[in-house]
Design a protein around this motif. Structure first.
Motif, PDB file in Angstrom:
ATOM      1  N   SER A  20      15.712  40.938  42.493  1.00 51.01           N
ATOM      2  CA  SER A  20      15.062  40.038  41.540  1.00 51.01           C
ATOM      3  C   SER A  20      15.581  38.606  41.556  1.00 51.01           C
ATOM      4  O   SER A  20      15.450  37.892  40.559  1.00 51.01           O
TER       5      SER A  20
ATOM      6  N   GLN B 241       9.146  37.447  29.028  1.00 51.69           N
ATOM      7  CA  GLN B 241       8.292  36.709  29.951  1.00 51.69           C
ATOM      8  C   GLN B 241       8.024  37.444  31.259  1.00 51.69           C
ATOM      9  O   GLN B 241       7.559  36.831  32.222  1.00 51.69           O
ATOM     10  N   TRP B 242       8.346  38.737  31.328  1.00 52.22           N
ATOM     11  CA  TRP B 242       7.987  39.504  32.514  1.00 52.22           C
ATOM     12  C   TRP B 242       7.692  40.949  32.128  1.00 52.22           C
ATOM     13  O   TRP B 242       8.065  41.416  31.055  1.00 52.22           O
ATOM     14  N   SER B 243       7.026  41.652  33.023  1.00 53.15           N
ATOM     15  CA  SER B 243       6.727  43.076  32.828  1.00 53.15           C
ATOM     16  C   SER B 243       7.180  43.886  34.029  1.00 53.15           C
ATOM     17  O   SER B 243       6.661  44.970  34.286  1.00 53.15           O
ATOM     18  N   ASP B 244       8.149  43.370  34.762  1.00 63.74           N
ATOM     19  CA  ASP B 244       8.627  43.998  35.991  1.00 63.74           C
ATOM     20  C   ASP B 244       9.738  44.989  35.676  1.00 63.74           C
ATOM     21  O   ASP B 244      10.810  44.607  35.193  1.00 63.74           O
TER      22      ASP B 244
ATOM     23  N   ASP C 196      12.640  32.770  39.581  1.00 62.12           N
ATOM     24  CA  ASP C 196      11.885  32.837  38.333  1.00 62.12           C
ATOM     25  C   ASP C 196      12.272  31.684  37.414  1.00 62.12           C
ATOM     26  O   ASP C 196      13.464  31.448  37.177  1.00 62.12           O
TER      27      ASP C 196
ATOM     28  N   ARG D  17      13.389  37.891  28.510  1.00 61.14           N
ATOM     29  CA  ARG D  17      12.910  39.261  28.756  1.00 61.14           C
ATOM     30  C   ARG D  17      11.467  39.451  28.311  1.00 61.14           C
ATOM     31  O   ARG D  17      10.792  40.380  28.767  1.00 61.14           O
TER      32      ARG D  17
ATOM     33  N   THR E 139      14.830  32.435  34.633  1.00 59.92           N
ATOM     34  CA  THR E 139      16.225  32.545  35.052  1.00 59.92           C
ATOM     35  C   THR E 139      16.858  31.162  35.142  1.00 59.92           C
ATOM     36  O   THR E 139      18.000  30.944  34.711  1.00 59.92           O
TER      37      THR E 139
END
Length: 402
Positions: A222, A50-53, A226, A48, A229
């Motif tokens: 999503s 590792q992203w800003s989406d 990634d 969590r 994931t």
């Protein structure tokens, strides 16, 4: 069996409060301690970070496939939760998220929790506003007075903080079922979009029919290959693994053909680091006519939003395929080729065309209401077909279920 929503705890009932910990929770990869209790996550904290989406943050915190599982003689159960409900500007109110109660594996009750936080989303402006609300209580009563296995499946589409679990008899973790663990990753369709309740999403139905324990990493909007994931799946114990890849890559217009193939190989390489011989099934997209030969991105059509109808349209141009833009047919061809190539050295890798779960004849009978997502009847059909195809003796997971 009786269900009460927002019931007031009865101090004289002799309630026993049981801490909500990982030993009575299945389907989550992480539990976050919050001000009120615990919040199940379907991706670990390191991922969590590792992203800003915001879309993925919302999707992975919605507990699709997550359930409380315990053994008890209790005849009454109370669960305090703090849900986060979504409200779309200009659209009718969304239905309440449902909790499914299973007693000894059979659906015995359903309920919703009122109150909670509200996330108001303006899709035309691309903005959202969060408003705090009260904790709610769900009560199931008149349960059989005998030792039994209880499962409470959390709403698949509603972020849910677990605050307190109360029963009128002691609770203990359910004994090991001995079932295989099926780890699945996919898009909003795997997440359960437009299904009615958490046990009626197609992966949950397929898991029940196949006699396996589900960990569902279906993330609305999503499934985008990634790396975090893939690493989370690599590190998660599992006996069976499936990947449903394609629709989000197209409708997000995320990458071109040059990037797609290597990204799939990298995703599979990472999973194989932790699961070198686990049966691994790659599924291509189900039929979606707007994107079969037309690239993304997708965009919502707000014309009928006020009447409760949201439609999606494809914004790409079929001529752009020549420059490497992806369509579902291109993705199916690429996935089939990748699996065929790798299977020469990986006998536990399999491919299934998603149109075997939902294809042209199904679309004629059960069209996609918003042009992308299946309805409740289609979820059931897909779950039944997946179970028949994957768990059959000649299927990718043949003989692996209960």
């Amino acid at each position: 069996m009786h269900t009460d929503t927002d019931a007031t705890p009865d101090a004289g009932h002799g309630w026993i409060t049981t801490p909500i910990t990982a030993d009575i929770l299945r389907g989550a990869l992480d539990l976050e301690q919050t001000e009120h209790g615990v919040l199940p996550h379907r991706l670990p904290a390191w991922a969590r970070a590792q992203w800003s989406d915001g879309q993925l943050a919302m999707a992975e915190s919605q507990p699709s496939g997550v359930r409380l599982v315990f053994r008890t003689r209790a005849t009454a159960i109370e669960l305090d939760t703090l849900p986060t409900k979504r409200d779309y500007v200009g659209a009718p109110p969304r239905p309440e998220g449902l909790y499914d109660l299973l007693v000894d594996g059979r659906l015995a009750g359903q309920g919703a929790v009122n109150g909670g936080n509200t996330l108001t989303i303006d899709m035309t402006a691309g903005t959202f506003e969060r408003r705090s609300g009260p904790i709610g209580t769900l009560r199931f009563t008149e349960l059989p007075d005998a030792a039994k296995d209880i499962e409470i499946w959390l709403p698949h589409n509603e972020t849910t903080e677990l605050v307190a679990l109360r029963t009128d008899a002691p609770v203990e973790p359910a004994p090991d079922s001995g079932r295989k663990v099926w780890l699945h990753h996919g898009s909003s369709i795997s997440h359960g979009s437009d299904a009615v309740s958490p046990t009626s999403i197609w992966p949950a139905l397929a898991a029940s029919l196949g006699g396996v324990e589900l960990i569902n990493l279906g993330f609305g909007g999503s499934a985008l290959l990634d790396p975090f994931t893939a690493r989370a799946m690599r590190d998660t114990p599992a006996d069976l693994i499936s990947l449903k890849i394609g629709i989000n890559v197209v409708n997000a217009d995320l990458m071109r053909l040059r990037a797609f193939g290597p990204a799939v190989h990298g995703f599979l390489d990472t999973i194989r680091e932790g699961h070198p011989t686990t049966p691994l099934l790659v599924l291509s997209p189900i039929l979606c006519p707007i994107h079969e030969d037309t690239p993304g991105p997708s965009a919502p059509d707000f014309g009928d939003l006020g009447s409760g109808r949201l439609q999606f349209i494809a914004m790409g141009d079929p001529a752009e395929r020549a420059s490497g833009k992806l369509t579902l047919n291109i993705i199916r061809e690429e996935l089939a080729g990748i699996v065929e190539q790798r299977a020469a050295g990986d006998p536990h890798l399999f491919y299934l065309d998603g149109r075997e779960l939902y294809g042209d004849a199904d679309f004629a009978e059960l069209p996609l209401p918003d042009q992308v997502h299946p309805d409740a009847a289609t979820h059931r059909r897909m779950g039944e077909r997946f179970a028949k195809l994957a768990f059959a003796e000649v299927g990718a997971f043949g003989g692996q279920g209960a």
